[in-house]
Design an enzyme around this catalytic site. Structure first.
Site, PDB file in Angstrom:
ATOM      1  N   ASN A  38      -1.810  -0.089   7.258  1.00 17.51           N
ATOM      2  CA  ASN A  38      -1.288  -1.423   7.611  1.00 17.51           C
ATOM      3  C   ASN A  38      -0.429  -2.066   6.512  1.00 17.51           C
ATOM      4  O   ASN A  38      -0.309  -3.274   6.412  1.00 17.51           O
ATOM      5  CB  ASN A  38      -2.418  -2.341   8.080  1.00 17.51           C
ATOM      6  CG  ASN A  38      -3.498  -2.519   7.027  1.00 17.51           C
ATOM      7  OD1 ASN A  38      -3.343  -2.062   5.910  1.00 17.51           O
ATOM      8  ND2 ASN A  38      -4.573  -3.193   7.388  1.00 17.51           N
ATOM      9  N   GLU A  81      -9.490 -10.647  -7.621  1.00 17.07           N
ATOM     10  CA  GLU A  81      -8.563  -9.517  -7.511  1.00 17.07           C
ATOM     11  C   GLU A  81      -7.450  -9.594  -8.551  1.00 17.07           C
ATOM     12  O   GLU A  81      -7.048  -8.572  -9.118  1.00 17.07           O
ATOM     13  CB  GLU A  81      -7.965  -9.495  -6.091  1.00 17.07           C
ATOM     14  CG  GLU A  81      -9.005  -9.113  -5.036  1.00 17.07           C
ATOM     15  CD  GLU A  81      -8.493  -9.307  -3.616  1.00 17.07           C
ATOM     16  OE1 GLU A  81      -7.316  -9.676  -3.436  1.00 17.07           O
ATOM     17  OE2 GLU A  81      -9.294  -9.103  -2.677  1.00 17.07           O
ATOM     18  N   TYR A 120     -12.350  -3.063  -3.328  1.00 17.94           N
ATOM     19  CA  TYR A 120     -12.929  -3.035  -1.986  1.00 17.94           C
ATOM     20  C   TYR A 120     -14.465  -2.952  -2.030  1.00 17.94           C
ATOM     21  O   TYR A 120     -15.078  -2.307  -1.166  1.00 17.94           O
ATOM     22  CB  TYR A 120     -12.365  -1.851  -1.198  1.00 17.94           C
ATOM     23  CG  TYR A 120     -10.975  -2.092  -0.630  1.00 17.94           C
ATOM     24  CD1 TYR A 120     -10.624  -3.297  -0.015  1.00 17.94           C
ATOM     25  CD2 TYR A 120     -10.008  -1.091  -0.678  1.00 17.94           C
ATOM     26  CE1 TYR A 120      -9.356  -3.500   0.521  1.00 17.94           C
ATOM     27  CE2 TYR A 120      -8.728  -1.293  -0.149  1.00 17.94           C
ATOM     28  CZ  TYR A 120      -8.422  -2.499   0.455  1.00 17.94           C
ATOM     29  OH  TYR A 120      -7.167  -2.703   0.993  1.00 17.94           O
ATOM     30  N   ARG A 161      -1.841 -14.700   4.265  1.00 14.12           N
ATOM     31  CA  ARG A 161      -2.627 -14.019   5.286  1.00 14.12           C
ATOM     32  C   ARG A 161      -1.939 -14.143   6.655  1.00 14.12           C
ATOM     33  O   ARG A 161      -1.903 -13.195   7.440  1.00 14.12           O
ATOM     34  CB  ARG A 161      -4.046 -14.610   5.358  1.00 14.12           C
ATOM     35  CG  ARG A 161      -4.908 -14.300   4.156  1.00 14.12           C
ATOM     36  CD  ARG A 161      -5.344 -12.867   4.062  1.00 14.12           C
ATOM     37  NE  ARG A 161      -6.219 -12.443   5.120  1.00 14.12           N
ATOM     38  CZ  ARG A 161      -6.851 -11.269   5.140  1.00 14.12           C
ATOM     39  NH1 ARG A 161      -6.679 -10.398   4.143  1.00 14.12           N
ATOM     40  NH2 ARG A 161      -7.619 -10.917   6.136  1.00 14.12           N
ATOM     41  N   THR A 201      -5.598  -7.637  10.504  1.00 14.67           N
ATOM     42  CA  THR A 201      -5.917  -6.353   9.846  1.00 14.67           C
ATOM     43  C   THR A 201      -5.492  -5.162  10.713  1.00 14.67           C
ATOM     44  O   THR A 201      -4.932  -4.176  10.216  1.00 14.67           O
ATOM     45  CB  THR A 201      -7.443  -6.272   9.590  1.00 14.67           C
ATOM     46  OG1 THR A 201      -7.830  -7.389   8.786  1.00 14.67           O
ATOM     47  CG2 THR A 201      -7.814  -4.972   8.905  1.00 14.67           C
ATOM     48  N   ARG A 210       2.476  -6.811   9.146  1.00 18.21           N
ATOM     49  CA  ARG A 210       1.792  -5.726   9.866  1.00 18.21           C
ATOM     50  C   ARG A 210       2.277  -5.623  11.308  1.00 18.21           C
ATOM     51  O   ARG A 210       2.386  -4.519  11.856  1.00 18.21           O
ATOM     52  CB  ARG A 210       0.280  -5.965   9.815  1.00 18.21           C
ATOM     53  CG  ARG A 210      -0.305  -5.712   8.421  1.00 18.21           C
ATOM     54  CD  ARG A 210      -1.702  -6.257   8.279  1.00 18.21           C
ATOM     55  NE  ARG A 210      -2.342  -5.841   7.044  1.00 18.21           N
ATOM     56  CZ  ARG A 210      -3.485  -6.360   6.591  1.00 18.21           C
ATOM     57  NH1 ARG A 210      -4.117  -7.293   7.291  1.00 18.21           N
ATOM     58  NH2 ARG A 210      -3.999  -5.937   5.461  1.00 18.21           N
ATOM     59  N   PHE A 246     -15.190   3.939   7.314  1.00 20.67           N
ATOM     60  CA  PHE A 246     -13.821   4.330   6.958  1.00 20.67           C
ATOM     61  C   PHE A 246     -13.572   4.277   5.449  1.00 20.67           C
ATOM     62  O   PHE A 246     -12.487   4.611   4.996  1.00 20.67           O
ATOM     63  CB  PHE A 246     -12.807   3.436   7.678  1.00 20.67           C
ATOM     64  CG  PHE A 246     -12.962   1.949   7.393  1.00 20.67           C
ATOM     65  CD1 PHE A 246     -12.449   1.381   6.239  1.00 20.67           C
ATOM     66  CD2 PHE A 246     -13.651   1.137   8.288  1.00 20.67           C
ATOM     67  CE1 PHE A 246     -12.599   0.024   5.973  1.00 20.67           C
ATOM     68  CE2 PHE A 246     -13.809  -0.227   8.027  1.00 20.67           C
ATOM     69  CZ  PHE A 246     -13.287  -0.785   6.860  1.00 20.67           C
ATOM     70  N   HIS A 293      -1.767  -5.430   1.458  1.00 15.06           N
ATOM     71  CA  HIS A 293      -3.013  -6.171   1.242  1.00 15.06           C
ATOM     72  C   HIS A 293      -2.680  -7.586   0.811  1.00 15.06           C
ATOM     73  O   HIS A 293      -1.738  -7.801   0.039  1.00 15.06           O
ATOM     74  CB  HIS A 293      -3.859  -5.510   0.141  1.00 15.06           C
ATOM     75  CG  HIS A 293      -4.948  -6.415  -0.377  1.00 15.06           C
ATOM     76  ND1 HIS A 293      -6.167  -6.551   0.245  1.00 15.06           N
ATOM     77  CD2 HIS A 293      -4.971  -7.270  -1.441  1.00 15.06           C
ATOM     78  CE1 HIS A 293      -6.908  -7.436  -0.415  1.00 15.06           C
ATOM     79  NE2 HIS A 293      -6.206  -7.893  -1.441  1.00 15.06           N
ATOM     80  N   LYS A 341       0.834  -1.202   0.000  1.00 14.19           N
ATOM     81  CA  LYS A 341       0.000   0.000   0.000  1.00 14.19           C
ATOM     82  C   LYS A 341       0.870   1.255   0.000  1.00 14.19           C
ATOM     83  O   LYS A 341       2.087   1.182   0.216  1.00 14.19           O
ATOM     84  CB  LYS A 341      -0.920  -0.043   1.220  1.00 14.19           C
ATOM     85  CG  LYS A 341      -1.905  -1.220   1.198  1.00 14.19           C
ATOM     86  CD  LYS A 341      -2.779  -1.195   2.439  1.00 14.19           C
ATOM     87  CE  LYS A 341      -3.815  -2.300   2.416  1.00 14.19           C
ATOM     88  NZ  LYS A 341      -4.727  -2.230   3.578  1.00 14.19           N
TER      89      LYS A 341
HETATM   90  P1  IDP Z   1      -7.724  -6.988   5.389  1.00 11.96           P
HETATM   91  O1  IDP Z   1      -6.901  -5.968   4.631  1.00 11.96           O
HETATM   92  O2  IDP Z   1      -6.964  -7.576   6.546  1.00 11.96           O
HETATM   93  O3  IDP Z   1      -8.293  -8.049   4.481  1.00 11.96           O
HETATM   94  P2  IDP Z   1     -10.368  -5.789   5.466  1.00 11.96           P
HETATM   95  O4  IDP Z   1     -11.371  -5.966   6.549  1.00 11.96           O
HETATM   96  O5  IDP Z   1     -10.628  -6.431   4.150  1.00 11.96           O
HETATM   97  O6  IDP Z   1      -8.955  -6.225   6.052  1.00 11.96           O
HETATM   98  O7  IDP Z   1     -10.197  -4.220   5.245  1.00 11.96           O
HETATM   99  C1  IDP Z   1      -9.508  -3.707   4.139  1.00 11.96           C
HETATM  100  C2  IDP Z   1      -8.648  -2.562   4.589  1.00 11.96           C
HETATM  101  O8  IDP Z   1      -9.507  -1.511   5.067  1.00 11.96           O
HETATM  102  C3  IDP Z   1      -7.714  -2.847   5.735  1.00 11.96           C
HETATM  103  O9  IDP Z   1      -6.526  -3.489   5.346  1.00 11.96           O
HETATM  104  C4  IDP Z   1      -7.457  -1.468   6.263  1.00 11.96           C
HETATM  105  O10 IDP Z   1      -6.519  -0.767   5.456  1.00 11.96           O
HETATM  106  C5  IDP Z   1      -8.818  -0.805   6.085  1.00 11.96           C
HETATM  107  N1  IDP Z   1      -9.598  -0.865   7.321  1.00 11.96           N
HETATM  108  C6  IDP Z   1     -10.251  -1.928   7.831  1.00 11.96           C
HETATM  109  N2  IDP Z   1     -10.845  -1.629   8.990  1.00 11.96           N
HETATM  110  C7  IDP Z   1     -10.576  -0.315   9.220  1.00 11.96           C
HETATM  111  C8  IDP Z   1     -10.916   0.590  10.264  1.00 11.96           C
HETATM  112  O11 IDP Z   1     -11.602   0.248  11.234  1.00 11.96           O
HETATM  113  N3  IDP Z   1     -10.433   1.859  10.146  1.00 11.96           N
HETATM  114  C9  IDP Z   1      -9.685   2.274   9.101  1.00 11.96           C
HETATM  115  N4  IDP Z   1      -9.340   1.453   8.095  1.00 11.96           N
HETATM  116  C10 IDP Z   1      -9.779   0.169   8.145  1.00 11.96           C
HETATM  117 MG    MG Z   2      -9.781  -7.969   3.005  1.00 14.78          MG
END
Ligand code: IDP
Ligand code: MG
Length: 202
Positions: free
Chosen positions: A164, A178, A101, A137, A143, A154, A109, A167, A61
């Protein structure tokens, strides 16, 4: 036993400074890199090993690129034994990101995620190997970096959920979707790792 003989021949040729081993030495097939459109999984590689060629999408990212973490992230996947089959750097469009997404569009968010992800370049990759989706993963970690284990990307490089670093696709269906979203078929390279029989059982 046959594998050992083949490996010994390869290593001998490397150490004796000889020419690179042709693929025919390894797999009894023509020495060539094959390009073409590919599905994420399941499919056979040119080695004929069906179980080692699952694919996943990894994106470094904007925060990871800005902090010059690309090399360290690639290194983790390489040292684990996975094979890089696609790699590019780009500034992602809102259109592509909203498709990527699509399950998060109702989240509070989401607007800031969209802004942040399109604000600077990302590095996007396709990695291939045995159970690469699940393993990635685990390697990437929770996350929320505050809950990510030390030793994960992370857990080692970030502290806030909105930054973080990386992805990773979370399922086979997600990875297939994807990869097709981010890559044209001819941007993925079908090539054989000469160490494949060392890192994975046939
Ligand atoms: P992942 O990246 O671990 O698969 P997802 O739930 O798919 O997690 O969320 C995608 C991305 O959205 C996360 O990697 C993070 O950058 C962002 N994200 C998820 N939850 C939050 C939050 O509560 N606040 C801000 N950003 C978030
Ligand atoms: Mg995800």
């Amino acid at each position: 036993m046959l594998q050992r003989c083949v490996l010994q021949r390869i290593l001998h040729r490397f150490h004796s400074g000889g020419p690179e081993p042709p693929r025919s030495l390894l797999y009894g097939r023509p020495a060539a890199l094959l390009c073409g459109h590919r599905a994420a999984s399941p499919r056979r590689s040119s080695t004929g090993l069906p179980h080692v060629n699952e694919q996943t999408l990894i994106v470094v990212k904007p925060d990871g690129v800005q902090r010059r973490l690309v090399g360290q992230i690639i290194q983790r996947f390489e040292q684990r034994g996975f094979k890089l089959v696609g790699l590019k750097m780009l500034r992602v469009s809102e259109d592509l990101l909203s498709q990527h997404y699509c399950q998060l569009t109702s989240k509070p968010f989401y607007p800031s995620l969209l802004y942040y992800m399109t604000s600077a370049p990302v590095v996007v990759m396709v990695w291939e190997g045995h159970k690469v989706i699940q393993t990635s993963r685990t390697m990437v970690g929770h996350t929320n970096p505050a809950e990510a284990q030390a030793g994960t990307v992370r857990g080692d490089f970030s502290m806030h959920v909105s930054r973080n670093v990386v992805h990773a696709s979370d399922s086979l269906e997600g990875a297939q979707r994807e990869i097709q979203l981010w890559f044209q078929g001819n941007e993925l390279l079908n090539w054989d790792c000469w160490d494949q029989t060392i890192t994975c059982e046939e």
